[in-house]
Design a protein around this motif. Structure first.
Motif, PDB file in Angstrom:
ATOM      1  N   ASN A  47      56.014  35.335  36.887  1.00  0.00           N
ATOM      2  CA  ASN A  47      55.981  36.484  37.379  1.00  0.00           C
ATOM      3  C   ASN A  47      57.115  37.105  37.496  1.00  0.00           C
ATOM      4  OD1 ASN A  47      56.367  37.045  41.062  1.00  0.00           O
ATOM      5  ND2 ASN A  47      54.840  37.819  39.854  1.00  0.00           N
ATOM      6  N   THR A  48      56.790  38.586  36.727  1.00  0.00           N
ATOM      7  CA  THR A  48      57.660  40.061  36.592  1.00  0.00           C
ATOM      8  C   THR A  48      57.901  40.935  37.467  1.00  0.00           C
ATOM      9  OG1 THR A  48      56.085  41.049  34.890  1.00  0.00           O
ATOM     10  CG2 THR A  48      57.286  38.814  34.198  1.00  0.00           C
ATOM     11  N   ARG A  49      57.042  40.873  37.902  1.00  0.00           N
ATOM     12  CA  ARG A  49      57.135  41.712  39.546  1.00  0.00           C
ATOM     13  C   ARG A  49      56.254  41.220  40.976  1.00  0.00           C
ATOM     14  NH1 ARG A  49      55.093  46.871  37.214  1.00  0.00           N
ATOM     15  NH2 ARG A  49      53.138  46.834  38.072  1.00  0.00           N
ATOM     16  N   ALA A  50      57.054  41.727  41.923  1.00  0.00           N
ATOM     17  CA  ALA A  50      56.611  40.891  43.092  1.00  0.00           C
ATOM     18  C   ALA A  50      55.450  42.482  43.998  1.00  0.00           C
ATOM     19  CB  ALA A  50      57.589  41.457  44.199  1.00  0.00           C
ATOM     20  N   GLY A  72      48.971  51.462  40.439  1.00  0.00           N
ATOM     21  CA  GLY A  72      49.652  51.002  41.203  1.00  0.00           C
ATOM     22  C   GLY A  72      49.783  51.760  42.097  1.00  0.00           C
ATOM     23  N   THR A  86      58.240  55.686  46.339  1.00  0.00           N
ATOM     24  CA  THR A  86      59.148  54.290  45.990  1.00  0.00           C
ATOM     25  C   THR A  86      59.434  53.491  46.258  1.00  0.00           C
ATOM     26  OG1 THR A  86      61.349  54.921  45.724  1.00  0.00           O
ATOM     27  CG2 THR A  86      60.797  56.043  43.979  1.00  0.00           C
ATOM     28  N   SER A  89      54.911  48.680  44.595  1.00  0.00           N
ATOM     29  CA  SER A  89      54.512  48.402  43.423  1.00  0.00           C
ATOM     30  C   SER A  89      53.451  47.337  43.272  1.00  0.00           C
ATOM     31  CB  SER A  89      55.715  47.487  42.041  1.00  0.00           C
ATOM     32  OG  SER A  89      55.810  46.663  42.864  1.00  0.00           O
ATOM     33  N   SER A  90      52.432  47.209  41.883  1.00  0.00           N
ATOM     34  CA  SER A  90      51.351  45.684  42.016  1.00  0.00           C
ATOM     35  C   SER A  90      52.191  44.702  41.609  1.00  0.00           C
ATOM     36  CB  SER A  90      50.232  46.160  41.393  1.00  0.00           C
ATOM     37  OG  SER A  90      51.194  46.777  40.061  1.00  0.00           O
ATOM     38  N   ALA A  91      51.981  43.584  41.299  1.00  0.00           N
ATOM     39  CA  ALA A  91      52.704  42.388  41.543  1.00  0.00           C
ATOM     40  C   ALA A  91      52.347  42.153  39.977  1.00  0.00           C
ATOM     41  CB  ALA A  91      52.231  40.816  41.954  1.00  0.00           C
ATOM     42  N   SER A  92      52.598  41.869  38.781  1.00  0.00           N
ATOM     43  CA  SER A  92      52.593  41.420  37.708  1.00  0.00           C
ATOM     44  C   SER A  92      53.349  40.305  36.945  1.00  0.00           C
ATOM     45  CB  SER A  92      53.508  42.814  36.497  1.00  0.00           C
ATOM     46  OG  SER A  92      53.158  42.672  35.623  1.00  0.00           O
ATOM     47  N   THR A 153      48.929  41.320  30.157  1.00  0.00           N
ATOM     48  CA  THR A 153      49.961  40.926  31.442  1.00  0.00           C
ATOM     49  C   THR A 153      48.792  41.552  32.112  1.00  0.00           C
ATOM     50  OG1 THR A 153      51.481  42.143  30.090  1.00  0.00           O
ATOM     51  CG2 THR A 153      50.828  42.571  32.577  1.00  0.00           C
ATOM     52  N   ASN A 155      48.061  42.374  35.777  1.00  0.00           N
ATOM     53  CA  ASN A 155      48.716  43.173  37.579  1.00  0.00           C
ATOM     54  C   ASN A 155      47.481  42.620  38.799  1.00  0.00           C
ATOM     55  OD1 ASN A 155      51.240  44.303  36.481  1.00  0.00           O
ATOM     56  ND2 ASN A 155      49.552  45.804  35.964  1.00  0.00           N
TER      57      ASN A 155
END
Lengths: 182, 163
Positions: A47-50, A72, A86, A89-92, A153, A155
């Protein structure tokens, strides 16, 4: 790998010779089969982004906030007002697997509960969608062919359901995502 | 004595393969496939039973693919006795484009091998009225610790001795 294998005349003769021990009129048939397997490197998924819905203002009517898995983008319905441009975000997820093989992306449950820090309230997250390598958002579980490079990747977006007069605070939850060879 | 009998076409596979089973021959109708696996840091085994059930032990982990048992078909006459022998007790399969190998052994025929083959001592007796029989074959794959990923293939052979 399903090619029909012709009889081996050598094996046929050898087998016929052995069969003579039992009967002078014996006949033998021989056939060959392939034996095969694919040894695959383990799948990794990091998981690189929540998945973040950013800041919202609750209303006196229920509403939703959605994050598009492919773009996104953030959208809302009902009594929810979006704040800021801002912070969402989507999860990535970064995946590695044997290139050009089929993998299956799935989530443990289609509905996830987010809990307010300090307690007292929850929200649900559902309508989860996945985008592989920037492709269209799709439901899960779903099979994907890993690119030849062996990396991909994913998302993930979803829809947050906000109740009327939802208690103010920070809400968090956990999405369990699984990637397996098919 | 069956030289003039018509060929018996009894087995199809997928959409493109037809096995023509002539009298007193043996043909392979399914390939042995252990499917996809992931090697661990310790050695392990993957077994495909004659019924096509796949299990793993040790460091080997099952990872998709389309595992299946091999199958062979032949035709004799009803009540004819026959023996079935393996070409070798173990074979080596080799990684495509490489030199890494694994061993496949413990080839197994179901016992009884199928509804149309009965055990008759060390031999089998063909029990189908039309003399047709088919039997599946399973085996055990020996997976090394940190076995190099890739597609491994090899060949094994079976012989039916009609008596």
């Amino acid at each position: 790998m399903m090619t029909k294998v012709p009889f081996s005349s050598v094996a046929l003769c050898a087998a016929a010779g052995a069969a003579l021990m039992f009967s002078t009129s014996a006949q033998a048939g021989a056939a060959a089969s392939a034996a095969r397997t694919i040894v695959r490197p383990p799948v990794t998924l990091a998981n690189t982004r929540a998945l973040a819905f950013g800041n919202i203002v609750r209303g006196t009517a229920a509403g939703t906030v959605s994050i598009n898995a492919q773009t996104g983008a953030r959208t809302s319905t009902g009594g929810v007002t979006l704040i800021g441009t801002t912070g969402f975000s989507s999860a990535s997820f970064a995946a590695t697997a044997l290139g050009s093989t089929l993998v299956r992306l799935s989530v443990a449950t289609g509905t996830i509960t987010l809990t307010r820090a300090g307690g007292g309230a929850t929200m649900t997250l559902n309508t989860l969608r996945a985008s592989a390598g920037g492709g269209a958002a799709q439901t899960m579980p779903r099979n994907y062919t890993v690119p030849a490079s062996g990396t991909q990747t994913f998302n993930i977006g979803g829809r947050l359901n906000v109740a009327a007069n939802q208690a103010a605070g920070a809400y968090t939850g956990t999405i369990n995502v699984t990637l397996n060879y098919q | 004595m069956f030289a003039n009998a018509p060929a018996f076409a009894g087995v199809t596979q997928g959409a493109t393969e037809v096995a023509i089973v002539e009298n007193l021959t043996l043909v392979r109708t399914e390939q042995l496939d252990f499917g996809g696996i992931i090697a661990g840091t310790t050695a392990g085994t993957v077994v495909v039973s004659p019924l096509g059930v796949r299990t793993a032990t040790g460091g080997a982990v099952l990872a998709g693919g389309a595992p299946q048992a091999a199958a062979f078909a032949g035709r004799g006459r009803r009540n004819q006795l026959m023996t079935i022998t393996f070409g070798a007790p173990s074979i080596t399969i080799t990684r495509g484009g490489g030199t890494q190998t694994m061993t496949v052994d413990s080839f197994t025929i179901n016992n009884p091998p199928s509804a149309t083959l009965a055990v008759a001592g060390p031999r089998y007796r063909i029990s189908a009225t039309n003399g047709f029989f088919e039997f599946p074959v399973g085996a055990t794959l020996r997976v090394g610790a940190n076995q190099t990923p890739g597609l491994y293939t090899g060949t094994f052979s079976m012989t039916a001795n009609y008596q």
